[in-house]
Scaffold this motif. Structure first.
Motif, mmCIF file in Angstrom:
data_model
loop_
_atom_site.group_PDB
_atom_site.id
_atom_site.type_symbol
_atom_site.label_atom_id
_atom_site.label_comp_id
_atom_site.label_asym_id
_atom_site.label_seq_id
_atom_site.Cartn_x
_atom_site.Cartn_y
_atom_site.Cartn_z
ATOM 1 N N GLY A 124 -1.617 -1.393 -11.674
ATOM 2 C CA GLY A 124 -0.753 -2.531 -11.306
ATOM 3 C C GLY A 124 -1.574 -3.718 -10.825
ATOM 4 O O GLY A 124 -1.237 -4.871 -11.100
ATOM 5 N N GLY B 234 10.548 -1.151 -2.918
ATOM 6 C CA GLY B 234 10.519 -1.014 -4.366
ATOM 7 C C GLY B 234 11.745 -0.250 -4.833
ATOM 8 O O GLY B 234 12.514 0.296 -4.032
ATOM 9 N N ASN C 96 7.193 -5.241 -4.167
ATOM 10 C CA ASN C 96 6.491 -4.627 -5.292
ATOM 11 C C ASN C 96 7.406 -3.649 -6.010
ATOM 12 O O ASN C 96 8.265 -3.028 -5.384
ATOM 13 C CB ASN C 96 5.277 -3.833 -4.775
ATOM 14 C CG ASN C 96 4.070 -4.722 -4.540
ATOM 15 O OD1 ASN C 96 3.766 -5.597 -5.351
ATOM 16 N ND2 ASN C 96 3.379 -4.508 -3.437
ATOM 17 N N ASN C 97 7.198 -3.494 -7.310
ATOM 18 C CA ASN C 97 7.889 -2.455 -8.102
ATOM 19 C C ASN C 97 9.395 -2.446 -7.907
ATOM 20 O O ASN C 97 9.997 -1.416 -7.588
ATOM 21 C CB ASN C 97 7.313 -1.065 -7.762
ATOM 22 C CG ASN C 97 5.817 -1.026 -7.969
ATOM 23 O OD1 ASN C 97 5.320 -1.607 -8.932
ATOM 24 N ND2 ASN C 97 5.104 -0.394 -7.075
#
Ligand code: NAD
Length: 339
Positions: free
Chosen positions: A62, A235, A256-257
């Motif tokens: 990532g 996330g 994130n995510n």
């Protein structure tokens, strides 16, 4: 086990242990075509070693995509220390981690992540020069992350809503910690109307009072009616189940995510919800780290962060011309920059 691992496509994976301090750690260098690998050092009480390996392989990959989309001369890396940060983190263990980072001779530059702090990175830095984020006078990376989200949000509003500015638009922010609170302040200056939620309800109230926003219960923030939804906490908040419940026209946040997987971005497209790829929206933090390491002026940093708007335009054009989701567009653009 490593060579058969479904996430293994890495340049180097280094396993290290130090019985004296109890260190057990893995460093993964995913790709260095753009420059040395950079990424934080996470410390977590993983249930087993294979979850730690999966985590470090995925996180480092990532980082390669984030560095490429953020257009900085770094590749992706990450480190994980297997252990409970509350009870097992000692200066000896952090020194042993510094020695491990040093073995890679600068191929990997570490920083902080979940379970580690700037102070911990400074202790790691007593054993290796290959640390970032602790330079004296460095700015707070969260401020740059929040500013990067704002830049992307303004551009997303222009592309999807035809809005010249965020003034008068309603933005719902899930999580008002380091990134979310700073984003709320920037949005308030832009004249946006704010809906805010945080599991720490007092924090949500404090940020609301400061920014003229209203608080929303945490179980309502994802579905509250708004123009732009900004996930800035966890996330995995965008799933097959949650997307049909959304009541926004744009998703752009710092977490994130955010997508459970890339197919969710297709679902957002079907629902006509404009999705700003999370690792583009939150690339400001790693861009900030780059400028801390190279010590140029803060004006260069601001110009670079403003450039995220151009990358979002590129993703939007790619998504339209290739009839694909914004997530696929961002991945393709990033891959073209590092492969
Ligand atoms: P943080 O811990 O300071 O803030 C997160 C906030 O979310 C906290 O206040 C927490 O109470 C709240 N929260 C947790 N669960 C929640 C829920 N279910 N509903 C509402 N609020 C909830 O973290 P941060 O540094 O602001 O980072 C936020 C997100 O952005 C994370 O996903 C992080 O990985 C990502 N990110 C941060 C940076 C950075 O520079 N800090 C950079 C890139 C990505």
């Amino acid at each position: 086990m490593l060579f058969q691992h479904p996430d293994y496509e890495h340049e180097t994976v280094l396993f290290g242990q130090d019985p004296g301090s109890g260190l057990k750690a893995i460093i993964a260098v995913h790709n260095r075509r753009r420059g040395p690998a950079i990424g934080g050092c996470r410390m977590m009480a993983y249930p087993d070693e294979s979850s730690a390996l999966t985590d470090v392989l995925r996180l480092s990959k990532g980082m390669t995509y984030k560095c490429a989309i953020g257009d900085i001369p770094f590749g992706g890396g990450k480190a994980v220390i297997i252990g409970d940060p509350a009870s097992q983190k000692t200066p000896e263990l952090l020194h042993a981690m510094g020695d491990l980072v040093n073995q890679l001779g600068g191929r990997y530059i570490t920083s902080f992540d979940s379970g580690t702090t700037l102070e911990d990175v400074a202790i790691i830095g007593e054993r290796t020069a290959h640390v970032g984020g602790i330079q004296p006078g460095a700015g707070n990376a969260s401020a740059s992350t929040a500013y990067g989200v704002l830049v992307c949000m303004r551009e997303a509003a222009r592309l999807r809503l035809g809005a010249d500015s965020l003034a008068g638009l309603t933005v719902a922010i899930q999580g008002v910690g380091n990134v979310g609170s700073r984003l709320a302040e920037l949005l308030a200056k832009d004249g946006a109307k704010l809906k805010l939620a945080d599991v720490a309800s007092e924090l949500a109230q404090t940020v609301a009072a400061k920014t003229g926003g209203e608080t929303v219960p945490i179980d309502k923030i994802m579905t509250t009616s708004c123009d732009i939804l900004a996930p800035c906490a966890l996330g995995g908040v965008l799933s097959a189940a949650s997307v049909p419940e959304l009541s926004c026209r744009v998703v752009c946040g710092g977490a994130n995510n955010q997508l459970v997987d890339n197919s969710i971005a297709d679902q957002l497209l079907d629902e006509e919800i404009f999705y700003c790829p999370d690792y583009l929206a939150n690339a400001g933090g790693i861009i900030d780290l780059h400028y801390q390491l190279k010590e140029p002026s803060r004006d260069d940093l601001k110009n670079h962060l403003d450039g995220l708007a151009h990358t979002l335009q590129e993703c939007n054009s790619f998504s339209q011309s290739h009839n694909c989701s914004m997530a696929v567009a961002a991945d393709q653009i990033a891959e073209a920059r590092f492969r």
